[in-house]
Every structure is written in C-alpha cells, then in structure tokens.
Design an enzyme around this catalytic site. Structure first.
Site, PDB file in Angstrom:
ATOM      1  N   THR A 261       0.289  -1.194   0.128  1.00 54.53           N
ATOM      2  CA  THR A 261      -0.016  -0.339   0.012  1.00 54.53           C
ATOM      3  C   THR A 261       0.408   1.073   0.165  1.00 54.53           C
ATOM      4  O   THR A 261       0.890   2.353  -0.754  1.00 54.53           O
ATOM      5  CB  THR A 261      -1.051  -0.108   1.155  1.00 54.53           C
ATOM      6  OG1 THR A 261      -1.645  -0.904   1.566  1.00 54.53           O
ATOM      7  CG2 THR A 261      -1.141   1.435   1.183  1.00 54.53           C
TER       8      THR A 261
ATOM      9  N   THR B 143      37.377 -36.112 -10.670  1.00 56.15           N
ATOM     10  CA  THR B 143      36.250 -36.068 -10.461  1.00 56.15           C
ATOM     11  C   THR B 143      36.211 -35.878  -8.924  1.00 56.15           C
ATOM     12  O   THR B 143      38.103 -37.104  -8.882  1.00 56.15           O
ATOM     13  CB  THR B 143      35.966 -37.646 -11.148  1.00 56.15           C
ATOM     14  OG1 THR B 143      36.492 -39.010 -11.013  1.00 56.15           O
ATOM     15  CG2 THR B 143      35.668 -37.140 -12.198  1.00 56.15           C
TER      16      THR B 143
ATOM     17  N   SER C  67      47.272  -8.966  -1.209  1.00 55.98           N
ATOM     18  CA  SER C  67      47.383  -9.277   0.445  1.00 55.98           C
ATOM     19  C   SER C  67      48.234  -7.844   0.529  1.00 55.98           C
ATOM     20  O   SER C  67      49.165  -7.185  -0.103  1.00 55.98           O
ATOM     21  CB  SER C  67      48.917 -10.195   0.479  1.00 55.98           C
ATOM     22  OG  SER C  67      48.766 -10.086   1.767  1.00 55.98           O
TER      23      SER C  67
ATOM     24  N   LYS D  23      51.244 -11.432  -4.404  1.00 57.82           N
ATOM     25  CA  LYS D  23      49.908 -12.409  -4.432  1.00 57.82           C
ATOM     26  C   LYS D  23      49.155 -11.595  -5.292  1.00 57.82           C
ATOM     27  O   LYS D  23      48.806 -10.303  -5.069  1.00 57.82           O
ATOM     28  CB  LYS D  23      49.688 -12.150  -2.847  1.00 57.82           C
ATOM     29  CG  LYS D  23      48.321 -13.927  -2.426  1.00 57.82           C
ATOM     30  CD  LYS D  23      48.403 -14.150  -0.807  1.00 57.82           C
ATOM     31  CE  LYS D  23      47.706 -14.822  -0.877  1.00 57.82           C
ATOM     32  NZ  LYS D  23      46.196 -14.947  -0.802  1.00 57.82           N
TER      33      LYS D  23
END
Length: 479
Positions: free
Chosen positions: A111, A197, A328, A334
C-alpha cells in the site's frame, strides 16, 4: 531517510490530511502524507523505491493503463486523464524518481508503494492543471489516480511488469557470458589436460571441452528463464481488493489489461480466477528458484576457475586469471582471484534471497499475501546482482583468461589417470596393478607398460594420442 523527512517537516510546507489526522509535508515534495507516514514507519533496509527504476516505471505504466480505461468508460474526465498521462510520461522519462522514497520492505502488502505513486502522480498532474501541490479537491491520489484500483491488484501487476522490464538485461548478460566461455573453448580446443572427479585425477580431456561445458550449462538457462517469464504475464489487474472486481465497471478489467499491454509492449492476460491470482505467489517462487539455479551454476563455475588457476607455483596453475588488484597487505606479489570470489558471494546472496521469497510466499493468508514487498525486493535485487556479476565476470575475468599449455601437458604426463585409456587393451586387473605400482614407485604408467610389453609402441601411441582420448573410438573386441 525517515530522519531526514522528520527534519524537513519542520520547515515551511503544506498541511495534508488522512485517516489518522493532519501533518505537515515539505513544500517541495511531490509525495504526500501517506508516503511520509510510511517513511517514518519503515526505515528498515535503507533501500528505497528509487533504487529500482523499473518498479517505478512499472507502477507508472499501471496507473496510465488504468487512467485510460477509466477515461474510455467516462469515469475520469478528459482534463484529469490527460494530466495524469502527462505526469506518467515524465516519470517514464526518468523524472521525479527521487520522490519515490518508501522503503522496499514495508507492511501493508505494498500500500505504501501504491500511495507513493498515487501521490507523486497526483501532485505532478495538479501542477500540469495549474494548481498547487496538495490541492486534492481538483485531482485526488485516491479518487482519480487510484480510480478502479486497489493496491492488491495494481501493486502485484507492477511488480510483475518490473521483473519483465529487467528480464531482457538479465538474459542479455547471461548470453554474453555464455558466448565469452564459448570463445575461450574454441581458443583452448587443442590443449590436453587432466579431468578430475572428487578432486582426484580422472581421465584426459581438453581445456576447450572444460570451458565449453561452462558455456553449455549457462546456455541451458537462457531458454528456461525466458519461458518462466511468461508466467509473469498473467495478472490480476481489475480484481481490486480480493479479486471480485468491486468498484469497477464490467468492461474495466479488459480495457486496463489491454492498455497495459499496449503501453508496456508485453502481452498481458487477465487471470482466469482473479480471487486466486490475488493471493497466489507461485510465479514469483518459480522465477526466483530459476534465479537460484543460475546462481548455483555461476558459483560452481567460479569455484572451478579459482581451482584451475590456484598457485601459481604450488597449485594446478592450468589457467591464468587476469590480475585485477594486489591480493595481500602482507604478502608481496600475491594476486587473488577476486572476480570469481565476488561472483561466489553474489550467488550466496541470491540463494538467500530465494529462501526469503519462499517464506514470504508461504506466508500468504486467505485472500491476500501481505509479504509481497519482500518478494518484490528480493527478486529484483537478485536480478540486479546476477546481471551485474555476470557482466563483471565476463569483462574482468573470462575474456582475458590464458592457458598454461605446458603445465597442462605436464600434469597429464605425471598422472595415473591415463591408465584408464589402456584398460580396454590390457584389462582392468593389469591396469589396477600398474597404477598401484606407479603410485608406490614413483615411476610413470607408460614406463611400466613398456617394461612389461603389455602393448606395442604403435598401439600405445595411438591410444594415448589426444584425438583418441577425448572422444569415443571404435575398436575391435579382443576378448
């Protein structure tokens, strides 16, 4: 926002009245007293209606469709109808969106959103007619803008339309990401690598096949998302409060639905059972679940990209993701896979949004679902985040991925998994024994097969050739 509004109401403004009494509204505001009350009540998410322009435009289109229907039935005079249309057109052009200030999460089954739209359109229209804001005796938010409507049919219709308006962007981004993966699949079509897998070496494949699988799984969802969007074109407009159509002309619903189709460009149809349609959230549940499915796929792909690029010295390092920022504050050099990581987080949020949609849909009672604002917020937010994350993944990651061909070949050569390719020739027991010995001794599988002369060199080279290992091959039965 609520605190800002409270401060603003201390300034000079206009007084408006509603069921609960009188209050001062900022003179410059195009919203009115009911919007102001909603802002004071619902300072919850901090996400306002204007954060979702598609919902604002959808509400405006619904109001225009209804005004035209009422004008056709001589229920709304021409001057007011044209003023409402002029106001709506300006909203559709992107004006006045900052006047839609109600929190997306709100009580009242929408509403507050409906009244925010009614009040803004009414006050814009009043100025078009030469009157001041708030002179509702001349054009009223409820009596004229909301004529023949209830929040319970106008708001759900607008929510459905807003999703349809964003649906095209979602599909475009999805198709574009699919195409980016397909392009990489072609680029990497001749790079042999190990498939895996359960995180263990399996059998050889090409990097192109791996990337094509990403493209294929995303492509599957394009048609499915498009199909589910059709469910959103069944609307309850004309049902008003609970689907009985109270306070409407017998021809109104047909006219309003037809008008909305013409205005929006989507072929809407009126629900066959308006009472059922007024409370049913099933279309949203299905659509949200499809967004969740897409999120799950994107997250899985992002996981794979992160794993395939892990290292660079001490991991798989089969592919290189384009560097986007230092990784990092303590480890020099990194670089982190920040783009796939961000997509993962979007996916988790979308999955959470789907749970919220599920709970909100279940919470419907009798002839209405009062929790629809939460459904609207979460579905629209999921669409927005998925669209933006797919664009980010394509532009800032997938397009510039490179392959480490030598590293892929090195891992194949070192793998025990290539033993699977020779099982049809030396048998499962011999293959298991060779694999076990290779693991224990550190010697290569091919070296052991040659030592025991289990296969001719010609057969061995043929069976272990890339073309032979990555697709089915005919062979003679030697049993």
């Amino acid at each position: 926002m609520a605190n800002d509004l409270q401060v603003n109401t201390q300034n000079a403004g206009r007084f408006e009245k509603d069921l609960l009494g009188e209050a001062r509204v900022p003179a410059e505001a195009y919203y009115g007293i009911q919007t102001q009350r909603a802002c004071a009540n619902f300072d919850l998410s901090g996400v306002r209606l204007y954060h979702f322009p598609a919902l604002i435009k959808a509400m405006a289109m619904v109001k225009l469709a209804c005004a035209r229907a009422n004008r056709s039935l001589d229920l709304l005079d021409e001057d007011r109808a044209l003023a409402i249309e002029a106001a709506v057109n300006e909203i559709l052009q992107g004006q006045y969106h900052r006047e839609f200030v109600v929190d997306m999460i709100q009580g009242g089954a929408g509403t507050s959103t409906n009244m925010n739209a009614n009040e803004v359109i009414a006050n814009i229209a009043l100025e078009k007619l030469g009157f001041a804001k708030g002179e509702y005796a001349e054009l009223h938010p409820n009596n004229h803008v909301n004529m023949s409507q209830s929040t319970n049919d106008a708001y759900p219709t607008a929510v459905r339309l807003s999703i349809l308006l964003k649906h095209g962007d979602l599909v475009h981004s999805l198709a574009s990401l699919r195409d980016a993966f397909a392009a990489k699949a072609e680029e990497f079509r001749d790079i042999i690598k190990m498939g895996r897998t359960q995180l263990q070496d399996a059998v050889p494949m090409t990097l192109g096949q791996e990337f094509q699988s990403f493209a294929t799984t995303l492509g599957e969802d394009i048609e499915r998302i498009a199909g589910l969007s059709e469910l959103l074109k069944e609307i309850n407009l004309g049902g008003t409060a609970i689907g009985t159509g109270i306070n409407t002309d017998p021809e109104y619903a047909r006219l309003a639905v037809n008008n909305l189709s013409e205005i929006s460009g989507f072929e809407f149809k009126r629900a066959t059972d308006l009472v059922e349609a007024s409370s049913d959230m099933g279309a949203f549940v299905l659509f949200s679940s499809m967004l969740k499915r897409l999120a799950v796929k994107l997250s899985k792909i992002s996981n794979d990209l992160r794993m395939l690029s892990m290292g660079p010295r001490c991991g798989l390092n089969e592919i290189n993701l384009p560097p986007q920022q230092p990784g990092s504050s303590i480890m020099p050099g990194k670089i982190n896979p920040v783009i796939p990581e961000a997509v993962n987080q979007v996916a988790y949020q979308v999955i959470g949004n789907d749970m919220a949609v599920t709970m909100a849909a279940e919470a419907g009672q009798l002839q209405l679902n009062a929790m629809e604002p939460l459904i609207a917020y979460n579905v629209l937010e999921s669409i927005r985040m998925l669209t933006q994350s797919m664009d980010m993944l394509k532009n800032r990651c997938v397009r510039d991925i490179t392959a480490n061909r030598e590293r892929c070949q090195e891992l194949v050569d070192q793998s025990i998994g290539i033993i699977t390719a020779v099982v049809p020739y030396i048998g499962y027991e011999n293959s298991s024994r060779i694999a076990k010995e290779a693991l224990a001794s550190g010697r290569g599988v091919l070296e052991l097969i040659r030592d025991e002369q289990l296969m001719s060199e010609e057969d061995l080279q043929r069976v272990l050739s890339p073309a032979y290992m990555i697709r089915p091959q005919r062979r003679q039965n030697k049993n």
